[in-house]
Design a protein around this motif. Structure first.
Motif, short mmCIF file in Angstrom:
data_model
loop_
_atom_site.label_atom_id
_atom_site.label_comp_id
_atom_site.label_asym_id
_atom_site.label_seq_id
_atom_site.Cartn_x
_atom_site.Cartn_y
_atom_site.Cartn_z
N GLU A 2 41.05 65.07 104.58
CA GLU A 2 42.35 65.11 103.75
C GLU A 2 43.05 63.73 103.43
N GLN A 3 43.04 63.20 102.54
CA GLN A 3 43.77 61.70 102.17
C GLN A 3 45.12 62.03 102.10
N HIS A 4 45.93 61.20 102.95
CA HIS A 4 47.75 61.04 102.80
C HIS A 4 47.92 59.89 102.30
N THR A 53 51.85 57.62 102.21
CA THR A 53 53.20 57.63 102.40
C THR A 53 53.79 56.44 101.52
N THR A 76 55.65 61.79 100.00
CA THR A 76 54.30 61.61 100.73
C THR A 76 53.46 62.23 99.73
N LEU A 77 52.23 61.96 99.73
CA LEU A 77 51.12 62.72 98.79
C LEU A 77 49.73 62.89 99.47
N ALA A 78 49.28 63.94 99.28
CA ALA A 78 47.94 64.35 99.94
C ALA A 78 47.05 65.11 98.91
N GLY A 95 52.61 67.33 97.67
CA GLY A 95 53.58 66.36 98.36
C GLY A 95 54.92 66.74 98.45
N THR A 96 55.72 65.89 99.35
CA THR A 96 56.95 66.42 99.76
C THR A 96 58.00 64.81 99.49
N ASP A 127 59.20 70.01 98.26
CA ASP A 127 57.70 70.01 98.23
C ASP A 127 57.51 70.37 96.82
N THR A 160 53.70 70.56 94.06
CA THR A 160 52.24 70.20 93.88
C THR A 160 51.95 69.83 92.54
#
Length: 258
Positions: free
Chosen positions: A27-29, A31, A36-38, A93-94, A178, A180
């Motif tokens: 899983e790609q993250h 910052t 943050t996004l994944a 993401g958050t 949070d 999506t």
């Protein structure tokens, strides 16, 4: 020439209902300065995200794999042919505490090409002909979910694209915590080759000859970029100081009037 989009609306609705598959790779993250996004999942597990730039207030992220870069092609030497390619990615993401996302823009380019081969002779007497066709259609849809509320963002539906067609879908938001983001694409291509059916008469008998010339149509989504504008959320004390300052200015203004 525009295509006959038989069943396009139906398959679009079907594509929008598809569940995302878990990413096949790690899983790609990302910052950034404000969030943050994944990758939470994608239609084929090939989605990738890359940080293009981060100025502190504007973040630009490239989306490759799903739903972009997979072209659709329709090729016909005679009877009509059509093809549809679906793509989708879910981003989770958050937003960093003390910040908020104030706007989102999804931009990209739709690249189309097609060719209808012209006949090398005219359809004359005792000839039944059908002209060639080539066309396409594209739909881009995205949804933002935050605090348990899903919002359908501005979508793109283009019934026919020639050459390169850049687009940008923008929306204002006040997203914190949070969230999506679901992004889905539906690309449709249609082609039908030129056909001649000629009846020949000779010596009291007849026979039919068939002649055809090919046609093709291709469509691809590229250069998909997500742009987010972020800003700091003022502390409650900041609002109090602002109101107090406005009150002082108001009192001074009244004294001057007197």
């Amino acid at each position: 020439m525009q295509p006959i989009s038989r069943g396009f609306a139906l398959v679009t609705v079907f594509a929008m209902s598809l569940a995302f598959l878990p990413a096949a790779h790690a899983e790609q993250h990302l910052t950034t300065s404000g969030f943050t996004l994944a990758i939470a999942g994608s239609s084929s597990g090939s989605a990738e995200i890359d940080l293009l730039s981060d100025t502190g207030s504007t973040v630009r992220i490239a989306l490759t794999g799903d739903p972009a870069n997979t072209p659709v092609l329709a090729y016909s030497e005679d009877a009509p042919r059509e093809n549809t390619v679906f793509g989708g990615v879910q981003l989770a993401g958050t937003v960093t505490e003390g910040y908020r996302i104030t706007s989102l823009t999804l931009s990209g380019t739709l690249n189309a090409s097609s060719e209808i081969t012209p006949p090398d002779f005219e359809c004359g007497i005792n000839c039944f002909g059908r002209g060639g066709e080539a066309g396409n259609e594209a739909t881009i849809a995205w949804t933002l979910t935050s605090a348990g509320i899903s919002t359908t963002l501005p979508r793109l539906n283009v019934p026919y694209i020639e050459g390169s067609a850049p687009f940008a879908l923008a929306t204002n938001t006040h997203t914190t915590g949070d969230f999506t983001l679901d992004i889905q694409s539906t690309l449709f291509a249609y082609a039908a080759g030129t056909m001649y059916e000629i009846t020949h008469f000779e010596g009291g008998s007849s026979w039919i000859s068939y002649h055809s010339w090919p046609a093709w149509s291709a469509l691809q989504l590229t250069d998909l970029v997500l742009t987010a504008n972020v800003s700091a959320v003022p502390e409650p004390g900041t609002y109090g100081m602002l109101l107090a300052g406005l009150g002082v200015l108001g009192m001074r203004a009244r004294r001057r009037v007197r």
